[in-house]
Design a protein around this motif. Structure first.
Motif, short mmCIF file in Angstrom:
data_model
loop_
_atom_site.label_atom_id
_atom_site.label_comp_id
_atom_site.label_asym_id
_atom_site.label_seq_id
_atom_site.Cartn_x
_atom_site.Cartn_y
_atom_site.Cartn_z
N CYS A 105 93.95 -8.08 67.89
CA CYS A 105 94.99 -7.60 67.45
C CYS A 105 96.16 -8.06 68.53
O CYS A 105 95.80 -7.65 69.63
N VAL A 106 97.03 -8.17 67.86
CA VAL A 106 98.30 -8.57 68.82
C VAL A 106 99.45 -7.28 68.40
O VAL A 106 99.76 -7.45 67.05
N LEU A 107 99.87 -6.59 69.32
CA LEU A 107 101.15 -5.76 68.90
C LEU A 107 102.58 -6.38 68.86
O LEU A 107 102.92 -7.09 69.95
N VAL A 108 103.04 -5.96 67.92
CA VAL A 108 104.33 -6.80 67.82
C VAL A 108 105.54 -5.89 67.30
O VAL A 108 105.56 -5.34 66.10
N SER A 109 106.14 -5.60 68.02
CA SER A 109 107.34 -4.51 68.04
C SER A 109 108.47 -5.21 67.54
O SER A 109 108.92 -6.46 67.87
N LEU A 110 109.22 -4.52 66.54
CA LEU A 110 110.55 -5.19 66.18
C LEU A 110 111.48 -4.50 66.94
O LEU A 110 111.77 -3.25 66.84
N ALA A 111 112.15 -5.51 67.44
CA ALA A 111 113.53 -4.94 68.47
C ALA A 111 114.41 -4.35 67.63
O ALA A 111 114.93 -4.91 66.49
N GLY A 114 111.61 -0.63 67.86
CA GLY A 114 110.07 -0.35 67.78
C GLY A 114 109.62 -0.58 69.13
O GLY A 114 108.53 -0.40 69.37
N THR A 115 110.50 -1.33 70.16
CA THR A 115 109.86 -1.84 71.57
C THR A 115 109.43 -0.70 72.30
O THR A 115 108.10 -0.69 72.73
N ILE A 167 105.37 -2.98 64.35
CA ILE A 167 105.47 -1.92 65.01
C ILE A 167 107.03 -1.44 65.03
O ILE A 167 107.92 -2.36 65.40
N ASP A 168 107.45 -0.43 64.52
CA ASP A 168 108.88 -0.07 64.34
C ASP A 168 108.74 1.68 64.79
O ASP A 168 107.75 2.17 64.72
N GLY A 169 110.17 2.00 65.17
CA GLY A 169 110.14 3.30 65.29
C GLY A 169 110.03 4.62 64.36
O GLY A 169 109.29 5.46 64.32
N TRP A 170 110.68 4.01 63.30
CA TRP A 170 110.68 5.02 62.25
C TRP A 170 111.36 4.29 60.60
O TRP A 170 111.76 3.35 60.90
N ALA A 200 103.51 -0.27 61.05
CA ALA A 200 103.28 1.01 61.89
C ALA A 200 104.54 1.79 62.30
O ALA A 200 105.00 0.93 63.28
N VAL A 201 104.61 2.78 62.17
CA VAL A 201 105.84 3.75 62.62
C VAL A 201 105.28 5.04 63.10
O VAL A 201 104.39 5.69 62.69
N LEU A 202 106.16 5.78 63.91
CA LEU A 202 105.72 7.11 64.58
C LEU A 202 106.09 7.82 63.08
O LEU A 202 105.45 8.83 63.10
N ALA A 203 107.52 7.95 62.69
CA ALA A 203 107.67 8.79 61.34
C ALA A 203 108.23 7.93 60.46
O ALA A 203 108.83 6.70 60.38
N ASP A 204 107.70 8.53 59.15
CA ASP A 204 108.02 7.58 58.07
C ASP A 204 108.39 8.62 56.95
O ASP A 204 107.91 8.83 55.99
#
Length: 383
Positions: A105-111, A114-115, A167-170, A200-204
């Motif tokens: 798995c590679v984690l890919v944050s959306l700037a 998400g970072t 990955i993003d924040g919300w 994947a997000v912390l809050a949805d």
């Protein structure tokens, strides 16, 4: 997988990443072109007029809001109060990623929102499982798509079968989730690679993700601030005169603000809670994996109701959720703020910012979200 597609991915020349941001290099690699020397900022009113007249938001940057002392105090206070809650959400998401994804798995944050979340997920998985997953931050832009060069670079580095976890924040309306779905479909057609479009997000609160820590619309402290909690990075920029065919989307690194940077303060406040939330996180993640939560896009119904009530033609002027409303107050021209109730504890910073900017706040009963920011229409759609 199409043979020609594989060859094109492997042979595509892509510029190498340069060191960027205020996080340790072990936490994240930014796949972004450094545009720090370019003047891209426009004043809020000028930028708003340009956006509503058809200029794409990614072609310029807002002037970064410099938070007041009172607002910085609120950030620290909120961080202290919610650190354990954020840690639990990080742990739930991390456990779901470990259970559902391959070892490569590679984690890919959306700037850029998400970072910081990607950094926390990387730290949690390393601490709990001893796995040092690669973590990148890349650009995705509504109306323009994901940074294809960044995707291809990661596949070149980690293999065509690398399991990319976005990955993003919300979530707000779910616009970025839709852009991600479209981007993955486009890459499949173009190269024959099928990426998993799970975000994947912390809050949805928008009910549009399958991997999340909570659906409560609460204040994730990193939503309080802009670059000073996101590795001192600006929003991402995409303009043909600045970004070449072999380059990543661009961003600015605000090095001059290193003295006031809170990016690592945010991370270090949350990580100590990981051991104490692991047991609860495992239970929550296990339950969600056994009975996957439904993706209903319920938030969009709220938006349509608000559009009808206030006569707003452009859906992009309605920004739902605590995170998005914060952004409206920090870098757009707000018209009004709608809240579910005035005594919602998640809204203290929203009310503070609204007061600071002289923006009216109205109760709108029955909101799925805690609040919703409405950008001022400049062309007479509304009063």
């Amino acid at each position: 997988m199409k043979g020609t597609g594989i060859e094109e991915i492997l042979n595509r020349r892509i510029a190498s990443p340069v060191p960027l941001g205020s996080y340790p290099s072990s936490d994240v690699t930014f796949l972004l072109k450094d545009l720090s020397a370019v003047t891209l900022e426009r004043g809020t009113a000028e930028r708003e007029e340009a956006i509503q007249s058809g200029t794409h938001y990614s072609e310029m940057l807002p002037v970064e809001y410099q938070p007041t002392e009172q607002y910085i105090e609120l950030f620290h206070e909120t961080l202290q109060q919610s650190a354990e809650k954020v840690a639990l959400a990080v742990a739930v998401v991390s456990e779901m990623i470990v259970a559902q994804r391959k070892p490569n798995c590679v984690l890919v944050s959306l700037a850029r929102a998400g970072t910081p979340i990607g950094v926390l997920i990387k730290r949690y998985i390393a601490e709990r499982y001893g796995r040092d997953l690669p973590h990148y931050s890349i650009s995705i832009i509504r109306g323009k798509g994901i940074d294809e060069n960044a995707i291809l670079y990661m596949l070149q580095q980690h293999g065509l079968d690398a399991d990319l976890q976005f990955i993003d924040g919300w979530t707000g309306k779910g616009a970025i989730r839709q852009v991600l779905i479209e981007a993955c479909n486009s890459l499949d057609k173009k190269y024959g690679i099928r990426l998993n479009d799970d975000l994947a997000v912390l809050a949805d609160p928008g009910n549009c993700s399958g991997t999340f820590g909570t659906r409560e619309d609460y204040l994730i402290p990193s939503a309080c601030l802009n670059s000073t909690v996101s590795g001192l990075m600006s929003r991402t920029v995409l303009r043909d005169d600045l970004i070449g065919p072999e380059e990543f989307h661009g961003a600015k690194f605000y090095k001059d603000w290193l003295d006031t940077d809170l990016s690592n303060v945010f991370i270090e406040a949350i990580c100590p809670y990981f051991p104490s939330v692991t047991e609860e996180a495992l239970k929550i993640a296990d339950e969600m994996l056994k009975s996957p939560p439904e993706i209903t896009w319920a938030g969009l119904r709220d938006i349509k109701s608000i559009q009808e009530t206030f006569g707003i033609a452009d859906i992009n002027l309605v920004k739902p959720g605590v995170g998005e409303t914060t952004r409206v107050l920090l870098r757009r021209v707000p018209w009004k703020i709608l809240v579910d109730t005035m005594d919602n504890p998640n809204l203290r910073h929203i009310l503070l910012l609204a007061e600071d900017r002289g923006v009216p706040v109205e109760v709108f009963p029955g909101l799925t979200y805690s609040c919703c920011g409405i950008i001022k229409p400049l062309k007479g759609e509304s009063e």
